[in-house]
Design an enzyme around this catalytic site. Structure first.
Site, PDB file in Angstrom:
ATOM      1  N   LYS A 166       1.895  -0.193  11.137  1.00  0.00           N
ATOM      2  CA  LYS A 166       0.587   0.695  11.025  1.00  0.00           C
ATOM      3  C   LYS A 166       0.265   1.695  12.016  1.00  0.00           C
ATOM      4  O   LYS A 166      -0.762   2.302  11.968  1.00  0.00           O
ATOM      5  CB  LYS A 166      -0.801   0.075  10.358  1.00  0.00           C
ATOM      6  CG  LYS A 166      -0.428  -0.793   8.984  1.00  0.00           C
ATOM      7  CD  LYS A 166      -0.087   0.116   7.951  1.00  0.00           C
ATOM      8  CE  LYS A 166       0.134  -0.898   6.557  1.00  0.00           C
ATOM      9  NZ  LYS A 166       0.348   0.103   5.418  1.00  0.00           N
TER      10      LYS A 166
ATOM     11  N   ASP B 191       5.383  -0.487  -4.788  1.00  0.00           N
ATOM     12  CA  ASP B 191       4.196   0.306  -5.271  1.00  0.00           C
ATOM     13  C   ASP B 191       4.374   0.506  -6.867  1.00  0.00           C
ATOM     14  O   ASP B 191       3.255   1.090  -7.364  1.00  0.00           O
ATOM     15  CB  ASP B 191       4.287   1.901  -4.618  1.00  0.00           C
ATOM     16  CG  ASP B 191       4.343   1.803  -3.318  1.00  0.00           C
ATOM     17  OD1 ASP B 191       3.400   1.214  -2.583  1.00  0.00           O
ATOM     18  OD2 ASP B 191       5.158   2.532  -2.420  1.00  0.00           O
TER      19      ASP B 191
ATOM     20  N   HIS C 177       1.820  -7.029  -0.410  1.00  0.00           N
ATOM     21  CA  HIS C 177       2.905  -6.193  -1.172  1.00  0.00           C
ATOM     22  C   HIS C 177       3.967  -7.279  -1.289  1.00  0.00           C
ATOM     23  O   HIS C 177       4.947  -7.017  -2.058  1.00  0.00           O
ATOM     24  CB  HIS C 177       3.528  -4.959  -0.218  1.00  0.00           C
ATOM     25  CG  HIS C 177       2.902  -3.764  -0.408  1.00  0.00           C
ATOM     26  ND1 HIS C 177       2.819  -3.071  -1.555  1.00  0.00           N
ATOM     27  CD2 HIS C 177       2.582  -2.950   0.667  1.00  0.00           C
ATOM     28  CE1 HIS C 177       2.300  -2.081  -1.144  1.00  0.00           C
ATOM     29  NE2 HIS C 177       2.051  -1.898  -0.035  1.00  0.00           N
TER      30      HIS C 177
ATOM     31  N   SER D  43      -1.735   4.215   2.371  1.00  0.00           N
ATOM     32  CA  SER D  43      -2.103   4.378   3.585  1.00  0.00           C
ATOM     33  C   SER D  43      -2.031   5.559   4.138  1.00  0.00           C
ATOM     34  O   SER D  43      -2.841   5.872   5.171  1.00  0.00           O
ATOM     35  CB  SER D  43      -1.117   3.146   4.413  1.00  0.00           C
ATOM     36  OG  SER D  43      -1.369   1.994   3.816  1.00  0.00           O
TER      37      SER D  43
ATOM     38  N   ARG E  87       6.424  11.527   1.477  1.00  0.00           N
ATOM     39  CA  ARG E  87       5.878  10.695   2.702  1.00  0.00           C
ATOM     40  C   ARG E  87       6.663  10.343   3.655  1.00  0.00           C
ATOM     41  O   ARG E  87       7.816   9.936   3.665  1.00  0.00           O
ATOM     42  CB  ARG E  87       5.204   9.448   2.217  1.00  0.00           C
ATOM     43  CG  ARG E  87       4.266   8.279   3.384  1.00  0.00           C
ATOM     44  CD  ARG E  87       3.839   7.306   2.458  1.00  0.00           C
ATOM     45  NE  ARG E  87       3.547   6.335   3.488  1.00  0.00           N
ATOM     46  CZ  ARG E  87       2.823   5.282   3.113  1.00  0.00           C
ATOM     47  NH1 ARG E  87       1.905   5.166   2.163  1.00  0.00           N
ATOM     48  NH2 ARG E  87       2.538   4.171   4.077  1.00  0.00           N
TER      49      ARG E  87
ATOM     50  N   ASP F 294      -8.269   1.716   3.744  1.00  0.00           N
ATOM     51  CA  ASP F 294      -7.808   2.763   3.289  1.00  0.00           C
ATOM     52  C   ASP F 294      -7.421   2.891   1.674  1.00  0.00           C
ATOM     53  O   ASP F 294      -7.372   3.952   1.034  1.00  0.00           O
ATOM     54  CB  ASP F 294      -6.266   2.972   4.267  1.00  0.00           C
ATOM     55  CG  ASP F 294      -5.453   2.004   4.083  1.00  0.00           C
ATOM     56  OD1 ASP F 294      -5.940   0.836   3.779  1.00  0.00           O
ATOM     57  OD2 ASP F 294      -4.313   2.293   4.496  1.00  0.00           O
TER      58      ASP F 294
ATOM     59  N   HIS G 179      -0.683  -0.936  -4.939  1.00  0.00           N
ATOM     60  CA  HIS G 179      -2.043  -0.837  -4.393  1.00  0.00           C
ATOM     61  C   HIS G 179      -2.916  -0.674  -5.640  1.00  0.00           C
ATOM     62  O   HIS G 179      -1.989  -0.796  -6.837  1.00  0.00           O
ATOM     63  CB  HIS G 179      -2.048   0.706  -3.733  1.00  0.00           C
ATOM     64  CG  HIS G 179      -1.340   0.731  -2.473  1.00  0.00           C
ATOM     65  ND1 HIS G 179      -1.164   1.966  -1.675  1.00  0.00           N
ATOM     66  CD2 HIS G 179      -0.874  -0.523  -1.805  1.00  0.00           C
ATOM     67  CE1 HIS G 179      -0.294   1.528  -0.480  1.00  0.00           C
ATOM     68  NE2 HIS G 179      -0.279   0.240  -0.610  1.00  0.00           N
TER      69      HIS G 179
END
Length: 507
Positions: free
Chosen positions: A332, A151, A401, A61, A257, A438, A456
Site C-alpha cells: 500500500k 474484485d 481478498h 484503494s 489503474r 478507503d 470490496h
C-alpha cells in the site's frame, strides 16, 4: 503548542450491522471498538458517485486515497473511460488511432493486455469490448487475459469467457492468445519470478497450453485453482507468430489503474532482463499504449493523460512549511504517496516517506498480521518529529481478498494491538489521530450461500477522531477528510478543495 495530526487509514475496513461473515464485527478488537463507539465518529460513503465512480460501483484503494488526499470528488479511470465510450469519443482517441497507423504501416498485430473482469477496480470488460470493436476493423487482434477472482467472485472467469466467445463470433480476426491469473501477471511487490511466467507466455512460452480456453479454465477449477491463480497458458491452436508479442506490434494495456500494471509494462517496454536472458530481449519498434499514466513507465502514448490535482492535502501541508510523514508497507506504499498526491509521484518539501517491506508469502492469509507491527515500530520512532502523518495498514484488505474468514479475524486482532500502541502514544504526546478507511472489504467475508467473498463492498467506512472535543456532522464522503483536517489544524482550505469540513458549525 500547535496541533499534530496522524491520519491512519485501515485499508478495507468497512462498517456493516450484519454479524454473519463479518470479520470486523466478530474479531476481538477492544481498541477499535472503543474508538468507534466512544469517540467522535461519523460514517463516510466510500463507493459509487461519492468517490467519482458509477452509481453502485464498489470503491477501491486507488480511488479511496485519491479522494482522501484531494479533498474533492475525483473522477478517474472507470467513470472517465465509460463516458468516452458513451459519447463515442473513445473511438477517435488519438493514441488508439496512432496504434492503428503503426500496425497498418508495419503489417503487424495489436495485443490487448489486461485484467478480464467486471470488477471495475483495475479494468472493465466493457472497455475491452470497445477496444475489440475499434481495432478489429484494422488489424489482427490478440487478447492476453488475466483472471481476477479478487474484485469479483473467485470463479467468475468461465462465465465471462463464455460471453466473450459469443461476442467474438462477430470478430473472426480476434484470437485469445494467453490466459493466466492476476497472481502471475499483475504482481506489484517485485515478485519477478511470478511476473516472468506471465511475461514468457506473452512471448509464446509456457508449460501449459489450451485448445479450448473454457475447457482450460474448467480443468483449473477441477484442480481447486481459482481465477486469480490460474497458471499462464498459451493457445495451442496457434503458432507463436500468430499470437506472441513480436517486433513492430502494437500493445494496449487496458488496465486503467496503474499499480498492478507497472511491472508487466516494465517487462514489455523497458526491461533489461535480456542482458542475462537473451530470449527475453525487448521487442523492437513496439507502439505501447497505456490507458492511464503508469508512473515510472514511459509508453508511446497515454490513452487518457493524467489530470492534475492541484492543492492536495499533502501539498497544502508542505506549502505551510509543516513536516509530514507517509508510511506503509509495500502493498500500500503507492497509495499513501502516488495516489494520495493525486496520481503523481511527487517529492514535497519537509516530507519523509517510509516503506516497510511486505512479507514474502504466497497469500496473506498465511501471515495475517502482515507488517503491521514493523510499521508501528517505525511509526512510533518518528511520529513526534512530524506535524502531519499518513499511515496505511493493509491487513483488512489484503487478507480480506484471500476469502479466508478466520485469517481475517486474526489480521484484525493483530491490527488492534498495534492501534492501541498508537493511540496510547498519541495520548501521551498530544497528537490527534484521525482514523478512517478507503473502502470496505473485511466486513463481508462470507455470503448468504456460505461462499467466501474476496471483493470490496459498498459499505461505509468510519471516520474517528481521538480529540473528544470534536463534533462531526452526521454524514460525509471521503473527500470531506482533507478539509476537516485542514480546519482542525487551523489551515486555510484552497479553493480547489470543493468538499467541506465535517466539523460542526463550520464550512
Amino acid at each position: 503548542m500547535h496541533k499534530k495530526v496522524l491520519l491512519a487509514i485501515l485499508d478495507g475496513y468497512g462498517i456493516s450491522n450484519a454479524i454473519y461473515g463479518n470479520a470486523v464485527q466478530n474479531a476481538n478488537t477492544p481498541m477499535l471498538d472503543e474508538l468507534i463507539n466512544s469517540y467522535p465518529c461519523v460514517l463516510l460513503d466510500a463507493s459509487g458517485e461519492a468517490v467519482g465512480l458509477p452509481m453502485g460501483q464498489i470503491g477501491n484503494s486507488e480511488v479511496g486515497h485519491l479522494n482522501i488526499g484531494a479533498g474533492r470528488v475525483v473522477y478517474t479511470g472507470l467513470s472517465l473511460i465509460n463516458q468516452h465510450i458513451k459519447d463515442r469519443s473513445f473511438f477517435a482517441n488519438k493514441a488508439f488511432l496512432k496504434t492503428i497507423e503503426h500496425v497498418e504501416k508495419n503489417h503487424s498485430k495489436i495485443h490487448l493486455i489486461g485484467l478480464f473482469s467486471n470488477g471495475g477496480v483495475h479494468s472493465h470488460n466493457e472497455h475491452l469490448l470497445a477496444l475489440i470493436e475499434l481495432f478489429s476493423k484494422h488489424a489482427k487482434v490478440v487478447l492476453h487475459l488475466f483472471g481476477d477472482g479478487r474484485d469479483v467472485a473467485p470463479c467468475s472467469l468461465k462465465q465471462d469467457l463464455e460471453k466473450l466467445m459469443i461476442f467474438l463470433k462477430n470478430y473472426p480476426n480476434v484470437v485469445i492468445g494467453t490466459i493466466g491469473g492476476r497472481y502471475y501477471g499483475m504482481d506489484r511487490d517485485q515478485r519477478w519470478d511470478r511476473e516472468m511466467i506471465a511475461y514468457k507466455a506473452l512471448l509464446g512460452v509456457s508449460k501449459n497450453k489450451f485448445n479450448d480456453p473454457i475447457g482450460y479454465i474448467e480443468t483449473q477449477y477441477q484442480n481447486q485453482i481459482t481465477d486469480e491463480f490460474i497458471y499462464p497458458a498459451i493457445n495451442a491452436n496457434l503458432n507463436s507468430d500468430q499470437f506472441a508479442l513480436n517486433n513492430n506490434d502494437g500493445v494496449i494495456f487496458f488496465n486503467f489503474r496503474p499499480d498492478r500494471a507497472r511491472q508487466m509494462s516494465h517487462l514489455i517496454f523497458n526491461s533489461n532482463y535480456y542482458n542475462y536472458q537473451p530470449e527475453l530481449k525487448r521487442k523492437e519498434n513496439l507502439f505501447f499504449v497505456t490507458m492511464m499514466n503508469y508512473e515510472g513507465i514511459v509508453p508511446s502514448e497515454f490513452a487518457f493523460p493524467p489530470q492534475t490535482i492541484k492543492n492536495s492535502l499533502g501539498e497544502v501541508i508542505a506549502n505551510n512549511n509543516l513536516k509530514q510523514l507517509r508510511i506503509a508497507e509495500t502493498e500500500k506504499y503507492a497509495h499513501v504517496t502516488f495516489f494520495f498526491d493525486g496520481g503523481f509521484e511527487v517529492n514535497l518539501s519537509n516530507e519523509t516517506k517510509t516503506l516497510i517491506p511486505s512479507l514474502k508469502v504466497a497469500t496473506y492469509d498465511l501471515a495475517p498480521e502482515m507488517s503491521c507491527k514493523a510499521i508501528t515500530d517505525a511509526l512510533l520512532e518518528k511520529l513526534n518529529n512530524f506535524d502531519f502523518t499518513v499511515l496505511n495498514f493493509a491487513n483488512p484488505d489484503m487478507v480480506g481478498h484471500t476469502g479466508n474468514y478466520q485469517a481475517c479475524i486474526k489480521a484484525l486482532e493483530a491490527l488492534d494491538v498495534q492501534i492501541k500502541r498508537i493511540v496510547d502514544f498519541c495520548k501521551a504526546n498530544q497528537i490527534t489521530m484521525f482514523l478512517t478507511a478507503d473502502h470496505g472489504n473485511a466486513e463481508v467475508m462470507i455470503d448468504n450461500n456460505n461462499n467466501p467473498v474476496t471483493k470490496h463492498t459498498i459499505n461505509p467506512v468510519p471516520f474517528v477522531c481521538t480529540d473528544k472535543n470534536v463534533n462531526f456532522n452526521q454524514t460525509g464522503i471521503l473527500a470531506n477528510i482533507a478539509p476537516t483536517i485542514l480546519e482542525y489544524l487551523n489551515l486555510s482550505k484552497p479553493k480547489e478543495m470543493t468538499a467541506k469540513s465535517l466539523l460542526k458549525n463550520n464550512n
